[in-house]
Design a protein around this motif. Structure first.
Motif, PDB file in Angstrom:
ATOM      1  N   THR A   1      58.348  29.106  33.764  1.00 16.38           N
ATOM      2  CA  THR A   1      58.810  29.991  32.698  1.00 16.38           C
ATOM      3  C   THR A   1      60.262  30.387  32.969  1.00 16.38           C
ATOM      4  O   THR A   1      60.865  29.907  33.926  1.00 16.38           O
ATOM      5  CB  THR A   1      57.911  31.247  32.595  1.00 16.38           C
ATOM      6  N   SER A   2      60.814  31.281  32.152  1.00 16.72           N
ATOM      7  CA  SER A   2      62.205  31.692  32.333  1.00 16.72           C
ATOM      8  C   SER A   2      62.330  32.702  33.469  1.00 16.72           C
ATOM      9  O   SER A   2      61.350  33.293  33.911  1.00 16.72           O
ATOM     10  CB  SER A   2      62.735  32.318  31.039  1.00 16.72           C
ATOM     11  N   THR A   3      63.570  32.911  33.900  1.00 12.61           N
ATOM     12  CA  THR A   3      63.822  33.833  35.004  1.00 12.61           C
ATOM     13  C   THR A   3      63.414  35.257  34.656  1.00 12.61           C
ATOM     14  O   THR A   3      62.775  35.955  35.453  1.00 12.61           O
ATOM     15  CB  THR A   3      65.311  33.811  35.392  1.00 12.61           C
ATOM     16  N   ILE A   4      63.772  35.695  33.441  1.00 15.37           N
ATOM     17  CA  ILE A   4      63.447  37.062  33.016  1.00 15.37           C
ATOM     18  C   ILE A   4      61.939  37.241  32.898  1.00 15.37           C
ATOM     19  O   ILE A   4      61.371  38.233  33.359  1.00 15.37           O
ATOM     20  CB  ILE A   4      64.133  37.386  31.668  1.00 15.37           C
ATOM     21  N   ALA A   5      61.284  36.262  32.277  1.00 13.94           N
ATOM     22  CA  ALA A   5      59.820  36.343  32.130  1.00 13.94           C
ATOM     23  C   ALA A   5      59.140  36.335  33.497  1.00 13.94           C
ATOM     24  O   ALA A   5      58.172  37.064  33.726  1.00 13.94           O
ATOM     25  CB  ALA A   5      59.318  35.181  31.286  1.00 13.94           C
ATOM     26  N   ALA A   6      59.661  35.515  34.430  1.00 10.08           N
ATOM     27  CA  ALA A   6      59.075  35.447  35.768  1.00 10.08           C
ATOM     28  C   ALA A   6      59.167  36.793  36.476  1.00 10.08           C
ATOM     29  O   ALA A   6      58.203  37.242  37.111  1.00 10.08           O
ATOM     30  CB  ALA A   6      59.775  34.374  36.591  1.00 10.08           C
ATOM     31  N   SER A   7      60.313  37.458  36.349  1.00 10.47           N
ATOM     32  CA  SER A   7      60.482  38.771  36.976  1.00 10.47           C
ATOM     33  C   SER A   7      59.523  39.787  36.381  1.00 10.47           C
ATOM     34  O   SER A   7      58.918  40.597  37.104  1.00 10.47           O
ATOM     35  CB  SER A   7      61.926  39.265  36.803  1.00 10.47           C
ATOM     36  N   ALA A   8      59.371  39.739  35.051  1.00 13.81           N
ATOM     37  CA  ALA A   8      58.471  40.682  34.381  1.00 13.81           C
ATOM     38  C   ALA A   8      57.017  40.438  34.793  1.00 13.81           C
ATOM     39  O   ALA A   8      56.263  41.385  35.059  1.00 13.81           O
ATOM     40  CB  ALA A   8      58.619  40.551  32.871  1.00 13.81           C
ATOM     41  N   ILE A   9      56.616  39.178  34.865  1.00 13.45           N
ATOM     42  CA  ILE A   9      55.240  38.838  35.237  1.00 13.45           C
ATOM     43  C   ILE A   9      54.963  39.214  36.681  1.00 13.45           C
ATOM     44  O   ILE A   9      53.906  39.775  37.007  1.00 13.45           O
ATOM     45  CB  ILE A   9      54.982  37.330  35.011  1.00 13.45           C
ATOM     46  N   ALA A  10      55.920  38.908  37.566  1.00 11.15           N
ATOM     47  CA  ALA A  10      55.740  39.230  38.981  1.00 11.15           C
ATOM     48  C   ALA A  10      55.630  40.745  39.196  1.00 11.15           C
ATOM     49  O   ALA A  10      54.790  41.214  39.965  1.00 11.15           O
ATOM     50  CB  ALA A  10      56.897  38.669  39.807  1.00 11.15           C
ATOM     51  N   THR A  11      56.463  41.491  38.479  1.00 12.29           N
ATOM     52  CA  THR A  11      56.418  42.950  38.600  1.00 12.29           C
ATOM     53  C   THR A  11      55.095  43.496  38.084  1.00 12.29           C
ATOM     54  O   THR A  11      54.496  44.398  38.695  1.00 12.29           O
ATOM     55  CB  THR A  11      57.580  43.589  37.818  1.00 12.29           C
ATOM     56  N   THR A  12      54.633  42.948  36.966  1.00 13.78           N
ATOM     57  CA  THR A  12      53.344  43.376  36.410  1.00 13.78           C
ATOM     58  C   THR A  12      52.205  43.092  37.380  1.00 13.78           C
ATOM     59  O   THR A  12      51.320  43.919  37.584  1.00 13.78           O
ATOM     60  CB  THR A  12      53.070  42.659  35.074  1.00 13.78           C
ATOM     61  N   ALA A  13      52.232  41.909  38.004  1.00 13.63           N
ATOM     62  CA  ALA A  13      51.192  41.553  38.971  1.00 13.63           C
ATOM     63  C   ALA A  13      51.270  42.447  40.201  1.00 13.63           C
ATOM     64  O   ALA A  13      50.241  42.824  40.777  1.00 13.63           O
ATOM     65  CB  ALA A  13      51.327  40.083  39.369  1.00 13.63           C
ATOM     66  N   LEU A  14      52.495  42.784  40.616  1.00 10.67           N
ATOM     67  CA  LEU A  14      52.686  43.679  41.762  1.00 10.67           C
ATOM     68  C   LEU A  14      52.024  45.035  41.491  1.00 10.67           C
ATOM     69  O   LEU A  14      51.264  45.549  42.322  1.00 10.67           O
ATOM     70  CB  LEU A  14      54.181  43.869  42.026  1.00 10.67           C
ATOM     71  N   ILE A  15      52.305  45.600  40.312  1.00  9.61           N
ATOM     72  CA  ILE A  15      51.696  46.878  39.920  1.00  9.61           C
ATOM     73  C   ILE A  15      50.187  46.711  39.789  1.00  9.61           C
ATOM     74  O   ILE A  15      49.407  47.597  40.155  1.00  9.61           O
ATOM     75  CB  ILE A  15      52.291  47.386  38.602  1.00  9.61           C
ATOM     76  N   GLY A  16      49.772  45.545  39.276  1.00  6.07           N
ATOM     77  CA  GLY A  16      48.346  45.278  39.121  1.00  6.07           C
ATOM     78  C   GLY A  16      47.610  45.313  40.457  1.00  6.07           C
ATOM     79  O   GLY A  16      46.490  45.817  40.537  1.00  6.07           O
ATOM     80  N   GLY A  17      48.234  44.774  41.509  1.00 11.09           N
ATOM     81  CA  GLY A  17      47.629  44.827  42.835  1.00 11.09           C
ATOM     82  C   GLY A  17      47.456  46.251  43.322  1.00 11.09           C
ATOM     83  O   GLY A  17      46.431  46.603  43.916  1.00 11.09           O
ATOM     84  N   MET A  18      48.441  47.103  43.027  1.00 14.60           N
ATOM     85  CA  MET A  18      48.341  48.519  43.402  1.00 14.60           C
ATOM     86  C   MET A  18      47.225  49.205  42.631  1.00 14.60           C
ATOM     87  O   MET A  18      46.441  49.978  43.200  1.00 14.60           O
ATOM     88  CB  MET A  18      49.668  49.225  43.132  1.00 14.60           C
ATOM     89  N   VAL A  19      47.144  48.908  41.330  1.00 17.44           N
ATOM     90  CA  VAL A  19      46.108  49.525  40.490  1.00 17.44           C
ATOM     91  C   VAL A  19      44.718  49.097  40.961  1.00 17.44           C
ATOM     92  O   VAL A  19      43.787  49.913  41.002  1.00 17.44           O
ATOM     93  CB  VAL A  19      46.312  49.144  39.005  1.00 17.44           C
ATOM     94  N   LEU A  20      44.565  47.822  41.336  1.00 19.45           N
ATOM     95  CA  LEU A  20      43.278  47.327  41.835  1.00 19.45           C
ATOM     96  C   LEU A  20      42.824  48.138  43.040  1.00 19.45           C
ATOM     97  O   LEU A  20      41.672  48.577  43.110  1.00 19.45           O
ATOM     98  CB  LEU A  20      43.395  45.851  42.216  1.00 19.45           C
ATOM     99  N   MET A  21      43.722  48.334  44.005  1.00 17.44           N
ATOM    100  CA  MET A  21      43.362  49.090  45.203  1.00 17.44           C
ATOM    101  C   MET A  21      43.101  50.557  44.883  1.00 17.44           C
ATOM    102  O   MET A  21      42.230  51.191  45.483  1.00 17.44           O
ATOM    103  CB  MET A  21      44.471  48.964  46.253  1.00 17.44           C
ATOM    104  N   ALA A  22      43.845  51.096  43.915  1.00 15.83           N
ATOM    105  CA  ALA A  22      43.618  52.484  43.514  1.00 15.83           C
ATOM    106  C   ALA A  22      42.230  52.640  42.892  1.00 15.83           C
ATOM    107  O   ALA A  22      41.535  53.638  43.132  1.00 15.83           O
ATOM    108  CB  ALA A  22      44.696  52.928  42.527  1.00 15.83           C
ATOM    109  N   LEU A  23      41.806  51.642  42.105  1.00 23.60           N
ATOM    110  CA  LEU A  23      40.472  51.686  41.507  1.00 23.60           C
ATOM    111  C   LEU A  23      39.391  51.596  42.573  1.00 23.60           C
ATOM    112  O   LEU A  23      38.366  52.286  42.501  1.00 23.60           O
ATOM    113  CB  LEU A  23      40.311  50.538  40.500  1.00 23.60           C
ATOM    114  N   LEU A  24      39.600  50.740  43.575  1.00 20.37           N
ATOM    115  CA  LEU A  24      38.641  50.637  44.667  1.00 20.37           C
ATOM    116  C   LEU A  24      38.523  51.967  45.403  1.00 20.37           C
ATOM    117  O   LEU A  24      37.419  52.402  45.762  1.00 20.37           O
ATOM    118  CB  LEU A  24      39.060  49.535  45.641  1.00 20.37           C
ATOM    119  N   ASP A  25      39.658  52.626  45.628  1.00 25.17           N
ATOM    120  CA  ASP A  25      39.627  53.937  46.280  1.00 25.17           C
ATOM    121  C   ASP A  25      38.887  54.956  45.424  1.00 25.17           C
ATOM    122  O   ASP A  25      38.157  55.802  45.934  1.00 25.17           O
ATOM    123  CB  ASP A  25      41.051  54.428  46.540  1.00 25.17           C
ATOM    124  N   PHE A  26      39.087  54.870  44.102  1.00 22.98           N
ATOM    125  CA  PHE A  26      38.441  55.811  43.184  1.00 22.98           C
ATOM    126  C   PHE A  26      36.923  55.655  43.218  1.00 22.98           C
ATOM    127  O   PHE A  26      36.179  56.621  43.072  1.00 22.98           O
ATOM    128  CB  PHE A  26      38.961  55.582  41.761  1.00 22.98           C
TER     129      PHE A  26
END
Length: 275
Positions: free
Chosen positions: A68-93
């Motif tokens: 994909t494009s550079t901008i789209a790649a950065s947006a997707i990677a950032t979203t996945a990064l936040i997604g990993g944090m949210v996953l662990m937060a849900l497990l803690d919850f």
């Protein structure tokens, strides 16, 4: 089986079974070495944070941008990064606060002859009855860690093994956190060690199950998303688990020194491996 798969599984298994080391410490140590825990937890946090931002996230962008494009790649990677944090937060919850595996890493309370131990047992009967839940909580956290470690070792053994060492270091106090309540709940050191040992097996189980499910669909794009998510998981663990555990040891400054040492050791190691 391919040698790289054997290596990845062996490394993940070793990291997971570090909970057994924590359990052994709880049985044979008479006092908690708070300085050791502060430095080791800080060191592990420094390693995870450094690897996440300097190695894992750029690697994720590199894989995603190939499709994909550079901008789209950065947006997707950032979203996945936040997604990993949210996953662990849900497990803690989902984990009851009384069974949170990071609430206690003190081995002194294993000494049932002391007044403090009896007082702890009296005031925390609910916790003592939830030893199995504590082990399950560890397993829930270790499952995504196992997959993350396994895939990183497959992709880059240097980075993957470094991450595995950090994971193993933070699994040691988790082994203590499982052993203590299970011991008081059952009165059996053997059962306490068994629960701790089995909770650590969730790490290689996560690696095997996750890989078998994802293998048919793996592509550069999916690997990039997974690696970015791994970065989020590691950052969350460092901030939510490792650093608070280190600070709770009453050796706050040592935990900071541990973070600095972890970053420095990782930076120097990765530079030397590239020479």
């Amino acid at each position: 089986m391919a040698p790289e798969l054997i290596l990845a599984f062996a490394v993940t298994l070793a990291a997971g079974l570090a909970t057994g080391i924590g359990s052994a410490i709880a049985f044979f140590a008479t006092t908690t070495n708070k300085a050791f825990f502060a430095i080791s937890m800080g060191f592990s946090a420094g390693v995870m944070i450094y690897l996440s931002f300097v190695e894992i996230l750029p690697k994720a962008n590199e894989y995603i941008v190939s499709e994909t494009s550079t901008i789209a790649a950065s947006a997707i990677a950032t979203t996945a990064l936040i997604g990993g944090m949210v996953l662990m937060a849900l497990l803690d919850f989902l984990v009851p606060s009384a069974a949170n595996p990071h609430e206690n890493t003190d081995v002194e309370i294993m000494d049932s002859k002391s007044f403090e131990a009896k007082e702890y047992a009296t005031k925390n009967k609910a916790l003592l009855r939830t030893g199995a839940v504590t082990a399950l909580a560890i397993a829930m956290h270790n499952f995504p860690e196992g997959l993350a470690t396994f895939l990183l070792v497959l992709d880059d053994p240097t980075v993957g093994i470094a991450l595995a060492i950090a994971v193993a270091m933070h699994n040691i106090p988790e082994g203590i956190a499982v052993s203590v309540p299970v011991y008081f709940a059952t009165g059996s050191k053997r059962k306490a060690f068994r629960y701790s040992f089995l909770s650590g097996l969730s790490e290689p189980a996560g690696a095997v199950i996750g890989y078998l499910l994802l293998a048919p669909f793996l592509s550069d794009f999916l690997l990039g998303v997974i690696f970015a998510g791994v970065g989020g998981v590691m950052i969350f663990l460092a901030i939510d688990t490792l650093l608070p555990t280190a600070r709770n040891s009453d050796r706050g400054h040592l935990s900071v020194y541990g973070v600095i040492a972890g970053i420095l050791v990782m930076a120097v190691s990765l530079i030397l491996f590239q020479v």
